[in-house]
Design an enzyme around this catalytic site. Structure first.
Site, PDB file in Angstrom:
ATOM      1  N   LEU A  72       9.530 -24.037 -28.528  1.00 45.72           N
ATOM      2  CA  LEU A  72      10.715 -24.776 -28.952  1.00 45.72           C
ATOM      3  C   LEU A  72      10.931 -24.650 -30.461  1.00 45.72           C
ATOM      4  O   LEU A  72      10.026 -24.251 -31.197  1.00 45.72           O
ATOM      5  CB  LEU A  72      10.577 -26.246 -28.540  1.00 45.72           C
ATOM      6  CG  LEU A  72      10.549 -26.457 -27.017  1.00 45.72           C
ATOM      7  CD1 LEU A  72      10.245 -27.904 -26.684  1.00 45.72           C
ATOM      8  CD2 LEU A  72      11.859 -26.027 -26.386  1.00 45.72           C
ATOM      9  N   PRO A  73      12.129 -24.995 -30.955  1.00 42.66           N
ATOM     10  CA  PRO A  73      12.431 -24.766 -32.372  1.00 42.66           C
ATOM     11  C   PRO A  73      11.555 -25.547 -33.334  1.00 42.66           C
ATOM     12  O   PRO A  73      11.250 -25.079 -34.434  1.00 42.66           O
ATOM     13  CB  PRO A  73      13.893 -25.195 -32.489  1.00 42.66           C
ATOM     14  CG  PRO A  73      14.454 -25.029 -31.118  1.00 42.66           C
ATOM     15  CD  PRO A  73      13.328 -25.387 -30.193  1.00 42.66           C
ATOM     16  N   LYS A 181      -1.597 -23.796 -39.474  1.00 39.48           N
ATOM     17  CA  LYS A 181      -0.433 -22.911 -39.480  1.00 39.48           C
ATOM     18  C   LYS A 181       0.547 -23.314 -40.590  1.00 39.48           C
ATOM     19  O   LYS A 181       1.062 -22.452 -41.323  1.00 39.48           O
ATOM     20  CB  LYS A 181       0.258 -22.971 -38.111  1.00 39.48           C
ATOM     21  CG  LYS A 181       1.672 -22.362 -38.051  1.00 39.48           C
ATOM     22  CD  LYS A 181       1.679 -20.873 -38.255  1.00 39.48           C
ATOM     23  CE  LYS A 181       3.097 -20.309 -38.363  1.00 39.48           C
ATOM     24  NZ  LYS A 181       3.927 -20.543 -37.179  1.00 39.48           N
TER      25      LYS A 181
END
Length: 313
Positions: A72-73, A181
């Site tokens: 998902l975005p 990340k």
């Protein structure tokens, strides 16, 4: 069926078939039955054109699967899709697994992991490193947070999407992968700003950007940004696959975490501010390098390789 892993994986649902989810689902569908769902009608049409099995709604996607993969975005979309009585986690069968490939907020990831555990659903986060081309050719890398046993379970899926050496297991909490990340992206965003400023000054003082690029790459400040992405800027490509609003979202997440942790954040705050100003200037459009474009505008100069639009002054 993917015969590796315990238990074996023979039913996968992919939530989100946008710019990254579509090539990921297409690669996986070669090896195992995959069904997909997305709220965006355009994404659904593209998935049907690609020959994927599109289901009517999210509960149908979640029912009777071994693994749900979320692509998902960002964190807001993820929490909306997964959480609560109408969320995907509520529809997943006990014993299933949720593999999150979305880059998001570790706090949201931890909340969702706790909700998943209450429903006897395993969870693991593996935010991706690499863009659309890497998703298509199977060269994605992953920063993984979660229990080793759950990683072993989904490792066959990740192996279809990237090399085994590209799986970096950074911690047993689901949020650990998201944090690592985001911190990696922070350094990249900072390099965008620092390298652009260095090149603009060098150019103003008579050094050609392409020549200076080689010197910087070989020097003590060399980086993956210079090696892999600076050439895009020098050819007028501001990397439009990813939105400047999403860049800022990631930076603001880290700024919030830094404030809570009580650690210095001076340089990173400047990087965040410049990306916010780039968003104000250009709008929520694609362009990971729009902070560089903003600096070019402020310098009344354009960084270009020789023979590619000339050298701005």
């Amino acid at each position: 069926m993917i015969p590796v892993g315990e238990p074996a994986i023979d039913r996968i649902g992919v939530l989100g078939v946008g710019r990254m989810g579509l090539p990921i689902a297409t690669r996986l569908a070669v090896a195992v039955p995959v069904r997909v769902y997305d709220l965006d009608p355009a994404a659904i049409r593209a998935a049907r054109v690609a020959g994927l099995d599109v289901v009517a709604d999210a509960p149908t996607l979640a029912a009777d699967v071994d693994v749900i993969i979320a692509v998902l975005p960002g964190p807001v979309e993820l929490e909306s899709a997964m959480s609560g009585p109408d969320g995907l986690l509520a529809s997943m069968p006990p014993g299933a697994c949720w593999l999150d490939l979305t880059s998001g907020d570790p706090r949201i990831s931890e909340r969702l992991a706790a909700e998943a555990a209450d429903r006897n659903v395993a969870s693991i986060a593996a935010p991706m490193i690499g863009g659309v081309a890497a998703a298509r050719d199977g060269s994605l890398r992953f920063v993984v947070g979660g229990e080793a046993a759950v990683l072993d379970r989904v490792r066959p899926i990740l192996a279809l999407l990237g090399p085994a050496a590209g799986i970096d297991h950074v911690g047993t909490s689901v949020g650990a992968g998201q944090t690592a990340k985001l911190l990696g992206n922070l350094l990249w965003f900072g390099q965008v700003v620092a390298v652009t400023e260095a090149l603009l000054l060098g150019q103003r003082l008579g050094l050609a950007p392409q020549v200076l690029r080689g010197t910087l790459a070989a020097g003590p400040g060399g980086s993956a940004f210079i090696d892999q992405h600076l050439d895009a800027l020098l050819h007028g490509d501001y990397l439009t696959d990813f939105g400047i609003d999403r860049c800022l979202e990631e930076l603001q997440t880290l700024q919030s975490l830094a404030a809570i942790a009580g650690v210095p954040w001076e340089l990173s705050s400047t990087v965040t501010r410049l990306h916010a100003e780039a968003l104000d200037r250009f709008g929520p459009v694609g362009g990971e390098l729009l902070a560089a474009k903003l600096l070019e505008e402020r310098a009344s100069a354009i960084l270009r390789a020789a023979g590619d639009g000339g050298l701005g002054t």
